[in-house]
Design a protein around this motif. Sequence first.
Motif, PDB file in Angstrom:
ATOM      1  N   ASP A 149       0.829  -1.206   0.000  1.00  0.00           N
ATOM      2  CA  ASP A 149       0.000   0.000   0.000  1.00  0.00           C
ATOM      3  C   ASP A 149       0.867   1.261   0.000  1.00  0.00           C
ATOM      4  N   SER A 184       0.955   3.896  -3.085  1.00  0.00           N
ATOM      5  CA  SER A 184       0.425   5.243  -2.846  1.00  0.00           C
ATOM      6  C   SER A 184       1.495   6.327  -2.930  1.00  0.00           C
ATOM      7  N   HIS A 198      -7.200   8.184  -5.462  1.00  0.00           N
ATOM      8  CA  HIS A 198      -8.034   6.984  -5.539  1.00  0.00           C
ATOM      9  C   HIS A 198      -8.696   6.853  -6.907  1.00  0.00           C
ATOM     10  N   LEU A 199      -9.028   8.003  -7.532  1.00  0.00           N
ATOM     11  CA  LEU A 199      -9.621   7.952  -8.865  1.00  0.00           C
ATOM     12  C   LEU A 199      -8.593   7.525  -9.906  1.00  0.00           C
ATOM     13  N   ILE A 245      -5.854   5.672  -9.382  1.00  0.00           N
ATOM     14  CA  ILE A 245      -5.569   4.246  -9.191  1.00  0.00           C
ATOM     15  C   ILE A 245      -6.742   3.401  -9.681  1.00  0.00           C
ATOM     16  N   GLY A 246      -7.963   3.852  -9.382  1.00  0.00           N
ATOM     17  CA  GLY A 246      -9.145   3.125  -9.849  1.00  0.00           C
ATOM     18  C   GLY A 246      -9.222   3.070 -11.363  1.00  0.00           C
ATOM     19  N   PHE A 247      -8.882   4.190 -12.012  1.00  0.00           N
ATOM     20  CA  PHE A 247      -8.902   4.229 -13.476  1.00  0.00           C
ATOM     21  C   PHE A 247      -7.885   3.251 -14.059  1.00  0.00           C
ATOM     22  N   VAL A 287      -6.710   0.545 -12.653  1.00  0.00           N
ATOM     23  CA  VAL A 287      -7.181  -0.823 -12.403  1.00  0.00           C
ATOM     24  C   VAL A 287      -8.268  -1.212 -13.394  1.00  0.00           C
ATOM     25  N   VAL A 288      -9.226  -0.293 -13.617  1.00  0.00           N
ATOM     26  CA  VAL A 288     -10.316  -0.579 -14.556  1.00  0.00           C
ATOM     27  C   VAL A 288      -9.776  -0.796 -15.965  1.00  0.00           C
TER      28      VAL A 288
END
Length: 245
Positions: A189, A193, A203-204, A206-208, A210-211
């Motif tokens: 982590d 980060s 977070h957006l 990292i989320g993007f 991952v998606v």
Amino acid sequence: MKENFIRSIELGVALTAGYMGAITMVQTTLYAKIITKIKASFIGELLKSYLNYIDLAVIALVLILIFYLWRKADDTSFARIFNLNMLLFFSAVLDYSRFNWIGLIFNLKPEPEVSANWVFGVGLLLQMTYLFLRYTLRFRYTRDELLGRGATADDINQVSRGQMGYLAIILFLTSLFTAGIFFSVPFIDRAISQPFRSVPVPHLVIGFIVVMGISASLIFYLRGSIIQKSSDNKVEEDKVDIQEI
């Protein structure tokens, strides 16, 4: 290895997992809240003399139910043992969850009496218990099949010893791998980060990423499946052409 011995190990493992799940549950915030509500209700007045033993009663009830399900020894019963253990374990997970939706509903402030490592250990035990019971059930089906084919008791016991040794290796490696992931997560982590600390909404980002990674993997998988299917169809067509010739 005789079947009665394997069944005894099953019972010991199932009862141990159920006991650990139960004593973990009775030390959670949600359970304490429920007991407080019961004590404040008319039920508390009726059971005033027995409220001090309610934790023991819950644990005993869990063990009796697990013993009953173990006696049935089928897929459904073993699945219900797992479901029961997960239900007991649920409140402990909520105490360490970053999104405790039940806590939001009932205005609960998490005050667990067990540590995060304890919760992880119990969760790992419950998972390994289910894996163990599922495999021993399959082994029992194998024993019955061999018995139906006329295999001797010595041969069946020898096969069972090999299967139990294989299962022990699986459980050990799975536990080791899971524990490694659990204890390495804080380091992973921090490593992940660190590069995104200067980003306004990390977070957006990292989320993007991952998606996009999941989407790319899905596209490659579907593309490979289509190519494989086309190749198989072509082979079938070639076979038909050869037969016609």
